[in-house]
Enzyme design. Structure first.
Site, PDB file in Angstrom:
ATOM      1  N   THR B 189       0.811  -1.225   0.000  1.00  0.00           N
ATOM      2  CA  THR B 189       0.000   0.000   0.000  1.00  0.00           C
ATOM      3  C   THR B 189       0.842   1.272   0.000  1.00  0.00           C
ATOM      4  O   THR B 189       1.879   1.351   0.649  1.00  0.00           O
ATOM      5  CB  THR B 189      -0.893  -0.015   1.253  1.00  0.00           C
ATOM      6  OG1 THR B 189      -1.667  -1.205   1.228  1.00  0.00           O
ATOM      7  CG2 THR B 189      -1.817   1.185   1.288  1.00  0.00           C
ATOM      8  N   GLY B 228       2.895  -2.587   8.171  1.00  0.00           N
ATOM      9  CA  GLY B 228       3.038  -3.208   9.487  1.00  0.00           C
ATOM     10  C   GLY B 228       4.442  -3.733   9.670  1.00  0.00           C
ATOM     11  O   GLY B 228       4.950  -4.457   8.823  1.00  0.00           O
ATOM     12  N   GLU B 492      -6.348  -5.718   3.577  1.00  0.00           N
ATOM     13  CA  GLU B 492      -6.201  -6.915   2.740  1.00  0.00           C
ATOM     14  C   GLU B 492      -7.437  -7.137   1.881  1.00  0.00           C
ATOM     15  O   GLU B 492      -7.945  -8.238   1.773  1.00  0.00           O
ATOM     16  CB  GLU B 492      -5.857  -8.130   3.619  1.00  0.00           C
ATOM     17  CG  GLU B 492      -4.570  -7.867   4.400  1.00  0.00           C
ATOM     18  CD  GLU B 492      -4.075  -9.041   5.220  1.00  0.00           C
ATOM     19  OE1 GLU B 492      -4.307 -10.183   4.820  1.00  0.00           O
ATOM     20  OE2 GLU B 492      -3.427  -8.789   6.257  1.00  0.00           O
TER      21      GLU B 492
END
Lengths: 752, 752
Positions: B189, B228, B492
């Protein structure tokens, strides 16, 4: 341009700023007129903007994105600091209303009645501050609540249940109303009882010898729980406790009980207090629990407007109560909160509608065809369907919230006047009338509170999702906004319980109107006009058309639905003799009542000169919003509209859904001006993806970087990095340096 | 009994413990058999309970109510500590599968291929740890995600896109699969692009001279965002970037890019990383942003299973790609997450269903008649309607989640086998078949992920509200649970986008089946059986009955609905030539597909010996749950069921709603055993109002007191009390001691 990175701020493919600016250039509507409509009147509008400007520029009160990084204990402390600041504005605002900044310590005069030099404090004196507080509560909800518990719940409990002298003493003389002298909390809820106030277990036993009460917590479930302000701030509490006189239980009454010494802030003897700790949201409020062990207060601390302990000369003690009024005013402390929550629904709704709409216009994702620029989210029909009805919700709440607020103040004023005794007697007719008005106000406020707090909870959630991942960042307001918001669905009347209560009252009115033609034009024509017996008759005999030709039809169709559903429900109850079986339909009735109320008030206002909207295009947009709201909720409840035969399946397919589909692109055309028309400054939005200039990515990046400076050990190197490097380098079992002993050689040695 | 207060723990009016215990005494069902059904098989069940027991008793991994009081930086650090702990379990679990605890450093052997002494790592080796991780993710979601990003996203990105040698090198030799050596993040992303992966802007320019790539962030919107593990943990990233060779753009491919030196944890040259900061939930994950400035990596770091840079001897460079496989496997990294989220839906759902059901049985509020004991919440029909369908949701997700997981592993295994080249060529037929299976898996997993993450978000919200104020306390798990959960609706694969994508594929299958009779029994009979042309025909010619006589009918009715809605949608598209106009119906189709899948899989399992349920009463309860699920959602979607003429309005009133109303009290009878049957220990619930013993008030009070000890300056006296006392004592303007200068005397002096 970004301040935080030298990387190129302009993208060759994405330019949200330009996209948003273009919408403004091509707009044909007048956002000032619309804002006046939304803010109810030009005067109120002016005050709103002035107060917002003051608050967001005040060095203590202003809220920036760093707000989202506070720990619970920082939130607690900062909120207290802001309350201290607000207390100064409180004095200032009263002085402004009276234009008395010279020569008189107006507040001291008010506290001491000024020997007749000043007129007593009135609602008008508080008008500026009340508005300031309402706005503050939407910029920083935990602050609004923490001071609102003191002024609203504690204050209104005394106002609603105290004698004139008790009101004067606690609120003026002691200074509570000026956030001075004492600080109050509202000790109603217990660990074991919330909605069922009548079953609260805390006891207040009257001691005839000392002419005192002993306040006592009989067991753990009677511990006062969730009490806002108890953990850290309150010097006094209004305690809901069972009045016991001569071993007789007179039910739950209210008492003022000192908790802390205001000077030293030490807890008083017999008072145990603890912190409730972490909550889903609003951690700046110091909710606490309280246990009372043999706490003694003078008899005079019982709030005695409607319940009195009377000591005869022979020492005989009796209790006099006025049960009906007692009950009404007992709950009136909660009315203020409910009315305010409807106003909050407007402000919260408009805030998130602004953020999400601007993002939807500025954000592009996926192109229609290869090689074309990516489409703006707002141009996807599904996205319009997700965002624009929520914008309509924010619009429709506004007129209803102002109307409810006005009715509330007028009715409460009437109640105080009617219940004040002149020479020991009261005007019973006036009391009867105001108690009817109060009942209607209870119904309207309960159903509007429940419906709108639910609607706005959904609005925040739906709009957060519509902002994708960026909606999940705390800095874009949705997370904390949702967590702070949803408690509104539970406190001061659980939404399900409120909905059931109000629906039962509406149903009773329906049965009275239907079977006995009972309908009071003066009282009921406003929010209960659908109960007019002639209308009932025309619906139930199938005379009422369901065309959507006129603008009024978009309201009237909900009246038709209400009558049909209530008719069904009344028959069900008649058949089964049980009301519980239809309870989910009752919740629906309460919701439909609120939707009908909102549509009607919006329609009537926009239709009158009082709308202050003269511009044709603006008016057209506002009517489109009105239609969208009605159609969206018809479609959402198409199950009920078909089941109860308001519309046939084909009408849903051929009228409702096509109208809805055609309306959305029209509203999309003016969606940026329609959110600009809320005129919320960036500092109030406090969400960089929704700022006015539309520079979504740079604004957002800057705020993230500002709030997350590089780590002291080096950018990207956490203080706890050894936990990770140790893990990555491990190999303890077979590595003898690390004391390993599982390899063959060692095992062979060990086996010897 | 409470440990924290000497006040009487027993209330004369409230005894939740007894109420809950009574339910167990009178129960007639077998919770062990039901638990086996829910856990899919006796073996899996045993493993589940063993792993839960280990985790909740591990000194580092266990989660107590103090969990809810952590600040963001504590969460970050504690999560890292737990990951280091999990890395030890990872080795242990692999050794256990192979039963090799002696004499071999199994992990080192696996890393070096052990010179043929050990067989290579397989999915079976990871079976225990995968399950452990899945359970951990439901006890501490931020921990599950933070390590899941490394193992699941980083690992699966390499598995899906790397050559066999690349997989072996990064995951085994370097140790990533053992959470050792390197730690990965998944840099897909960007700030400006999420769902539209094909438009990501980060560039990977091939340099023929050095045989390297330069990774570069061209502008701010191309900053990698939400990554993350980037902020604090990752040493390497799989970066999604545009492959540019000889100025030609080959679209988005994947590259392994080192970020930090694993030894010193310093960022490598050209890497800028920042912390994304506070989120709505899961603050224990160190999401970060990454910018690349002239970062150079060897050509071999491009993952090259399906895309290769080929250098001819003459220095000429070409790119070879296998577009179809490339795309499939490009997304396959996300498949694992989606499949896991369906399993999470079961575990999260069962947790909150347990808490809210126990509370509903133990909590009393309002009596039916004066003098009677107060009723238990669960005995109110409205409360049954709020709580029990949510319990049914948790039940219905279970068989579907295990089925989906099994299909996922089998299909992925087939893909790896089929796409592994033997002597440079592949079995094209096998590849074709597996790519069809993968497409079905994409549809099922997308619609089940979207539908179930939405359902569980509603479940948590609805059940929190059903617990009233106590649901708003962090210590009762709902707040953090909701905040942690809802990101599953966005990440996701955004739920709306996923729903549209899967519905479009289903619709295409429908058109193929309807117009060309295309239906592959082997492939489609499982989840797309409603597309069987003979069934289509019978629905569309009105032959299909809508009675609910047989158990299968509760599934079949959804098949009928799907066909009718798709038929309507197909006609609409034919008429308007636009698919966007029906997008909210497409979302509905995806949802109905998921509901149908869940009902079908549940029905088939319960109907087979594989259910392991032999007890009649238990089976009856499980069938009641099944019916409730179907009826509840028919009623919820009664708008569609009427509009598309599956049911008439009268059938809704006379069949669906009465069946629903009759079913709820039956399920209520066994509701405590039905939640006990999830067999979640208190330590996993981590919510005192939901603990097994039902001692709601004492448990809750104790946890609050434990986590909120008295203030150091005296109980109830906050550190910041001077802010408040100063406020309460104020009077600055007229008090000369405080420098006041507004009173008449001073003003007179000043005027001189």
């Amino acid at each position: 341009m970004t301040r935080s990175s030298t990387i190129k701020g302009d993208s060759p493919v994405l330019n949200p700023q330009k996209l948003i600016q273009e919408e403004r250039c091509k707009s044909k509507i007048n956002i000032d007129q619309i804002n006046t409509f939304l803010e109810s009147s030009p005067e109120r509008r002016e005050l709103t903007h002035r107060l917002i400007d003051e608050v967001v520029n005040d060095p203590i009160l202003k809220t920036e994105t760093s707000y989202y990084d506070q720990t619970k204990s920082e939130e607690r402390e900062n909120t207290a600091r802001k309350i201290a600041r607000l207390s100064l504005y409180m004095e200032h605002d009263i002085k402004e209303v009276r234009n008395r900044f010279r020569d008189t310590d107006l507040i001291k005069e008010l506290q001491t009645d000024g020997n007749g030099k000043v007129s007593p404090l009135s609602n008008r004196d508080l008008s500026i501050f009340d508005k300031r507080l309402s706005l503050v509560a939407n910029i920083d909800p935990q602050l609004g609540t923490r001071v609102g518990v003191h002024l609203g719940l504690f204050g209104n409990c005394i106002k609603g249940n105290g004698t004139d002298e008790q009101i004067r003493y606690w609120l003026q003389e002691r200074g509570a109303l000026f956030i001075k002298g004492i600080y109050g909390c509202f000790a109603m809820t217990e660990l074991g009882h919330g909605s069922n106030v009548a079953q609260l277990q805390t006891r207040a036993v009257y001691n005839p010898d000392g002419d005192t009460f002993t306040i006592d917590t009989p067991d753990l479930t009677a511990t006062k729980w969730w009490i806002g302000g108890a953990a850290h701030s309150a010097t006094h509490a209004t305690v809901y406790a069972r009045l016991i006189v001569n071993n007789k239980d007179y039910g739950v009454k209210t008492f003022v009980v000192p908790l802390r010494d205001p000077a030293t802030f030490q807890l008083l003897p017999g008072i145990s207090i603890g912190d409730i700790g972490a909550k889903m949201g609003r951690d700046g409020i110091d909710n606490g629990w309280i246990q009372f062990r043999n706490v003694v207060i003078p008899r005079e601390f019982m709030l005695s407007r409607f319940t009195k302990i009377i000591r005869a000369r022979d020492g005989c003690v009796t209790v006099s109560t006025e049960p009906q009024l007692d009950q009404i005013s007992g709950y009136s402390a909660l009315l203020n909160g409910r009315v305010n929550m409807v106003m909050d629904s407007f402000r919260f709704g408009s805030k998130f509608a602004t953020i999400a709409t601007r993002y939807a216009v500025g954000r592009q994702q996926f192109a229609e065809k290869k090689g074309k620029p990516e489409s703006q989210l707002i141009d996807y029909p599904l996205h319009q369907f997700r965002v624009l009805p929520q914008l309509a919700v924010a619009y429709l709440v506004s007129p209803a919230s102002f109307k409810l607020m006005d009715v509330y103040y007028v009715t409460l004023e009437e109640l105080y006047r009617a219940s004040a005794s002149t020479n020991g007697s009261r005007d019973e007719n006036a009391l009867k009338l105001v108690s009817k008005k109060l009942k209607n106000l209870f119904i309207d406020s309960a159903s509007l509170k429940a419906t709108n707090t639910w609607l706005v909870a959904q609005l925040i959630d739906e709009l957060r999702q519509s902002c994708g991942g960026h909606g999940y960042s705390q800095y874009n307001a949705f997370g904390k906004g949702y967590n702070d918001w949803v408690v509104q669905c539970t406190w001061e009347g659980d939404n399900s319980v409120l909905s059931l209560t109000s629906a039962k009252s509406i149903l009773k009115k329906f049965v009275d109107a239907g079977t006995r033609g009972k309908f009071d034009v003066n009282l009921d024509n406003d929010s209960f006009n659908y109960l007019d017996p002639s209308f009932l008759m025309s619906v139930l005999t199938g005379q009422e058309s369901t065309d959507l030709d006129e603008l009024t039809d978009y309201t009237r169709i909900w009246a038709v639905a209400l009558v049909k559903i209530m008719n069904h429900v009344a028959r069900q109850i008649e058949k089964t003799r049980k009301i519980d079986g239809v309870s989910s339909l009752l919740v629906m009735i309460s919701k439909f009542h609120a939707l009908h109320y909102m549509l009607k008030v919006y329609h009537d206002k926009l239709n009158s000169p009082d709308s202050h909207v003269t511009d044709t295009k603006s008016k057209e947009s506002l009517w489109n919003i009105y239609k969208l709201f009605s159609l969206y909720f018809i479609n959402k409840h198409s199950g009920e509209f078909q089941q109860f035969k308001i519309f046939t399946p084909d009408q849903i397919s051929k009228i409702i859904q096509p109208q809805l589909t055609q309306l959305l692109p029209k509203i999309r055309e003016e969606c940026i001006p329609l959110t600009d028309a809320f005129q919320l400054p960036d500092a109030m939005l406090n969400a960089p993806i929704g700022y006015f200039d539309g520079d979504i990515y740079n604004n957002y990046f800057n705020e993230v970087v500002k709030n997350n400076p590089a780590e002291p050990d080096g950018a990207g190197k956490p203080r706890y990095h050894e936990l990770l490097t140790t893990m990555l380098k491990r190999g303890y079992e077979f590595d003898e340096r690390l004391g390993g002993a599982a390899n063959a050689a060692v095992l062979a040695r060990l086996a010897k």
